[in-house]
Design an enzyme around this catalytic site. Sequence first.
Site, PDB file in Angstrom:
ATOM      1  N   ALA A  93      -6.409   7.449   4.718  1.00  0.00           N
ATOM      2  CA  ALA A  93      -6.617   7.606   3.217  1.00  0.00           C
ATOM      3  C   ALA A  93      -5.431   7.027   2.295  1.00  0.00           C
ATOM      4  O   ALA A  93      -4.035   7.249   2.669  1.00  0.00           O
ATOM      5  CB  ALA A  93      -7.221   8.674   2.817  1.00  0.00           C
ATOM      6  N   PHE A 102      -3.195   6.857  -1.559  1.00  0.00           N
ATOM      7  CA  PHE A 102      -2.902   7.970  -2.385  1.00  0.00           C
ATOM      8  C   PHE A 102      -3.675   8.074  -3.671  1.00  0.00           C
ATOM      9  O   PHE A 102      -3.848   9.045  -4.182  1.00  0.00           O
ATOM     10  CB  PHE A 102      -1.391   7.634  -2.893  1.00  0.00           C
ATOM     11  N   LYS A 109      -6.087  11.750   8.271  1.00  0.00           N
ATOM     12  CA  LYS A 109      -4.717  11.643   7.900  1.00  0.00           C
ATOM     13  C   LYS A 109      -4.825  11.516   6.204  1.00  0.00           C
ATOM     14  O   LYS A 109      -4.930  10.190   5.966  1.00  0.00           O
ATOM     15  CB  LYS A 109      -3.770  10.715   8.497  1.00  0.00           C
ATOM     16  N   GLU A 113       0.438  10.665   2.517  1.00  0.00           N
ATOM     17  CA  GLU A 113       1.747  11.507   2.471  1.00  0.00           C
ATOM     18  C   GLU A 113       2.029  11.655   1.110  1.00  0.00           C
ATOM     19  O   GLU A 113       2.821  12.742   0.791  1.00  0.00           O
ATOM     20  CB  GLU A 113       2.809  11.045   3.437  1.00  0.00           C
ATOM     21  N   ARG A 114       1.596  11.035  -0.004  1.00  0.00           N
ATOM     22  CA  ARG A 114       1.853  11.233  -1.225  1.00  0.00           C
ATOM     23  C   ARG A 114       1.194  12.342  -2.010  1.00  0.00           C
ATOM     24  O   ARG A 114       1.653  12.962  -2.802  1.00  0.00           O
ATOM     25  CB  ARG A 114       1.795  10.146  -2.005  1.00  0.00           C
ATOM     26  N   SER A 135      -3.489  -0.378   1.393  1.00  0.00           N
ATOM     27  CA  SER A 135      -2.988  -1.762   0.943  1.00  0.00           C
ATOM     28  C   SER A 135      -3.063  -2.868   2.325  1.00  0.00           C
ATOM     29  O   SER A 135      -3.506  -2.550   3.472  1.00  0.00           O
ATOM     30  CB  SER A 135      -1.289  -1.670   0.857  1.00  0.00           C
ATOM     31  N   CYS A 151      -8.731   0.749  -7.059  1.00  0.00           N
ATOM     32  CA  CYS A 151      -8.672  -0.741  -6.230  1.00  0.00           C
ATOM     33  C   CYS A 151      -9.765  -1.405  -7.053  1.00  0.00           C
ATOM     34  O   CYS A 151      -9.896  -2.680  -6.648  1.00  0.00           O
ATOM     35  CB  CYS A 151      -9.277  -0.419  -4.906  1.00  0.00           C
ATOM     36  N   GLU A 191      -1.304  -8.142  -6.451  1.00  0.00           N
ATOM     37  CA  GLU A 191      -1.950  -7.035  -6.869  1.00  0.00           C
ATOM     38  C   GLU A 191      -1.088  -6.129  -7.332  1.00  0.00           C
ATOM     39  O   GLU A 191       0.215  -5.729  -6.844  1.00  0.00           O
ATOM     40  CB  GLU A 191      -2.633  -6.126  -5.890  1.00  0.00           C
TER      41      GLU A 191
HETATM   42  P1  NAD Z   1      -0.914   2.207   1.740  1.00  0.00           P
HETATM   43  O1  NAD Z   1      -1.522   1.246   2.487  1.00  0.00           O
HETATM   44  O2  NAD Z   1       0.495   2.319   1.308  1.00  0.00           O
HETATM   45  O3  NAD Z   1      -1.148   3.692   2.311  1.00  0.00           O
HETATM   46  C1  NAD Z   1      -2.700   3.816   2.965  1.00  0.00           C
HETATM   47  C2  NAD Z   1      -2.210   4.631   4.099  1.00  0.00           C
HETATM   48  O4  NAD Z   1      -1.748   4.009   5.193  1.00  0.00           O
HETATM   49  C3  NAD Z   1      -1.540   5.798   4.013  1.00  0.00           C
HETATM   50  O5  NAD Z   1      -2.327   6.971   4.508  1.00  0.00           O
HETATM   51  C4  NAD Z   1      -0.306   5.553   4.690  1.00  0.00           C
HETATM   52  O6  NAD Z   1       0.159   6.612   5.356  1.00  0.00           O
HETATM   53  C5  NAD Z   1      -0.504   4.380   5.727  1.00  0.00           C
HETATM   54  N1  NAD Z   1       0.640   3.472   5.737  1.00  0.00           N
HETATM   55  C6  NAD Z   1       1.264   3.012   4.590  1.00  0.00           C
HETATM   56  N2  NAD Z   1       2.059   1.992   5.145  1.00  0.00           N
HETATM   57  C7  NAD Z   1       1.791   1.851   6.499  1.00  0.00           C
HETATM   58  C8  NAD Z   1       2.255   1.173   7.359  1.00  0.00           C
HETATM   59  N3  NAD Z   1       3.385   0.012   7.298  1.00  0.00           N
HETATM   60  N4  NAD Z   1       1.910   1.158   8.855  1.00  0.00           N
HETATM   61  C9  NAD Z   1       0.931   1.947   8.869  1.00  0.00           C
HETATM   62  N5  NAD Z   1       0.143   2.718   8.119  1.00  0.00           N
HETATM   63  C10 NAD Z   1       0.808   2.784   6.784  1.00  0.00           C
HETATM   64  O7  NAD Z   1      -1.990   1.995   0.248  1.00  0.00           O
HETATM   65  P2  NAD Z   1      -1.651   3.013  -1.010  1.00  0.00           P
HETATM   66  O8  NAD Z   1      -0.534   2.651  -1.730  1.00  0.00           O
HETATM   67  O9  NAD Z   1      -1.742   4.417  -0.687  1.00  0.00           O
HETATM   68  O10 NAD Z   1      -2.924   2.597  -1.844  1.00  0.00           O
HETATM   69  C11 NAD Z   1      -3.117   1.466  -2.603  1.00  0.00           C
HETATM   70  C12 NAD Z   1      -3.632   0.536  -2.103  1.00  0.00           C
HETATM   71  O11 NAD Z   1      -4.903   0.865  -1.442  1.00  0.00           O
HETATM   72  C13 NAD Z   1      -3.965  -0.536  -3.127  1.00  0.00           C
HETATM   73  O12 NAD Z   1      -3.720  -1.802  -2.407  1.00  0.00           O
HETATM   74  C14 NAD Z   1      -5.595  -0.428  -3.253  1.00  0.00           C
HETATM   75  O13 NAD Z   1      -6.197  -1.622  -3.753  1.00  0.00           O
HETATM   76  C15 NAD Z   1      -5.969  -0.245  -1.908  1.00  0.00           C
HETATM   77  N6  NAD Z   1      -7.217   0.478  -2.232  1.00  0.00           N
HETATM   78  C16 NAD Z   1      -8.248  -0.157  -1.783  1.00  0.00           C
HETATM   79  C17 NAD Z   1      -9.578   0.621  -1.716  1.00  0.00           C
HETATM   80  C18 NAD Z   1     -10.766  -0.130  -1.451  1.00  0.00           C
HETATM   81  O14 NAD Z   1     -11.972   0.201  -1.326  1.00  0.00           O
HETATM   82  N7  NAD Z   1     -10.768  -1.486  -1.487  1.00  0.00           N
HETATM   83  C19 NAD Z   1      -9.591   1.737  -2.490  1.00  0.00           C
HETATM   84  C20 NAD Z   1      -8.662   2.314  -2.782  1.00  0.00           C
HETATM   85  C21 NAD Z   1      -7.458   1.658  -2.818  1.00  0.00           C
END
Ligand code: NAD
Length: 493
Positions: free
Chosen positions: A142, A144, A168, A171-172, A221, A276, A376
């Site tokens: 998931a 943050f 999972k 972590e934030r 992301s 998002c 974004e």
């Molecule tokens: P993020 O990708 O940084 O983190 C999401 C999850 O992936 C976390 O659990 C994190 O621990 C893990 N993660 C992060 N970097 C990783 C890597 N390099 N390798 C493997 N795992 C990794 O996203 P975020 O900053 O927590 O959330 C914001 C993003 O999520 C924005 O881009 C937003 O648009 C998107 N989002 C999309 C939707 C949708 O339904 N389309 C909904 C909510 C958020």
Amino acid sequence: MSALLRPSPLLAKTQLYINGDAATQEIVTYVPQTTQAELREATRAAESAFKTWRKSSVLTRQRVMLDLQALIRQNMDRLAHSITLEQGKTFPDAKGDVLRGLQVVEAACGIPTSLLGEKLAVARDMDTYTIREPLGVTAGIAPFNFPAMIPLWMFPLSIACGNTMVLKPSERDPGATMILAKLAEEAGVPKGVLNVVQGGVDTVNYMCDEPAIKAISFVGSDHAGKYIYERGTKNGKRVQANLGAKNHGVIMPDANKNHTLNQLVGAAFGAAGQRCMALSTVVFVGESKEWLPELVERSRKLVVTSGFDKDADLGPMITPQALKRAEDLIQSGIDEGAEVILDGRGHKPKGFENGNFLAPTIISGVKTHMRCYQEEIFGPVLVCLFVDTLDEAIELINNNRYGNGTAIFTNSGSVARKFQEEIDVGQVGINVPIPVPLPMFSFTGSRGSIMGDLNFYGKSGVQFYTSIKTVTSLWRSEDATSTQAAVNMPTMR
Ligand code: NAD
């Protein structure tokens, strides 16, 4: 093995990430990196629990969902408090976060109907019927920005379908998930059916590689999502991945001005733009651009402070890094020739001077090649573009790589209909700024905003968490006495 993986005292010391209050930078909790041994333990617990949970009656699972929804409702304030503390959004908005997830649990209460199969008498004495079966151990990863809603898109439906899950949270802000897991235990989810693990990339890698995990639900992301989709599917897993977005709001000159401006301000800046489905880009068609000064005035009035402040309209951004990235993108717009007509940089609310605050910012005269349009921003920043016709607006949006959500504001049914038909975006609002579908439908982002074929929640969500078995049966009394072997390919007559 408990339903929750409790970090050992050793782990609490070896924290991977210090989770700070975004309004003050004070540490509110330490989040451990779950070790490889604990990840294996969680998966083995989920595998073992699956053996009995898959055989539980669908009515048992429905009862658990009914109890879970009641418990979430009772604990709404506690969950929202954890969200405001860790994530920073305002308390009423945090309640909205819980409520939108709760609606998915309410929909999961209808699981007996959702799992109904099909049946047809295909020949004399012969029936074919389908059975929806759970997959086994599933995983959820998931982001943050919705600490309650998005975990609730994942685990309730998965376990209502008869799966088990290793989840999972980000972590934030893992606090809301920990509360939800406790509530699930109270609602009667047996130990091992839902397991919560913590951490970052190491945990994700484990989930992508572990053979016992059959499916991964990811929201976050582009960067992480593409990686997880590729690594997970390469290992034979089913993966649904919701990624980033750049959602456009189209303003027609015939729209109701008051409604449009209010909706636009809320959808661009609410939750500090960290949704998002935030409307982060506005396309003014023709004369509607004259409303821009009023849009600026309404945006300027928003109160930006700690999410616990009763007057707050928006809280801080999640991390200093996220703030810096948004500020850099604002600056890139200026450098590339756009104009910042409302500048929220350097905002320091009294008493929270160290927080990650960015007040509403509006960039005007943006062109599609600029970085602030292409990327974004995920902060309270609205970029404005101007076109002369609806056709131009549609073309512009269809050329953007993302396809999560869009909205048009108009009083013309035919304009709305044309937009709905010609726009290549998965979720369309007509005078509705953030058209996130309720859970009797599915979340249907498209193009660059999604990887995988099956959407979150709704019918599609049930399909994601189940596979179909098709049974053809023959019960014919004379077969018991006939001595003739059937050697031809069976045909149904
Ligand atoms: P993020 O990708 O940084 O983190 C999401 C999850 O992936 C976390 O659990 C994190 O621990 C893990 N993660 C992060 N970097 C990783 C890597 N390099 N390798 C493997 N795992 C990794 O996203 P975020 O900053 O927590 O959330 C914001 C993003 O999520 C924005 O881009 C937003 O648009 C998107 N989002 C999309 C939707 C949708 O339904 N389309 C909904 C909510 C958020």
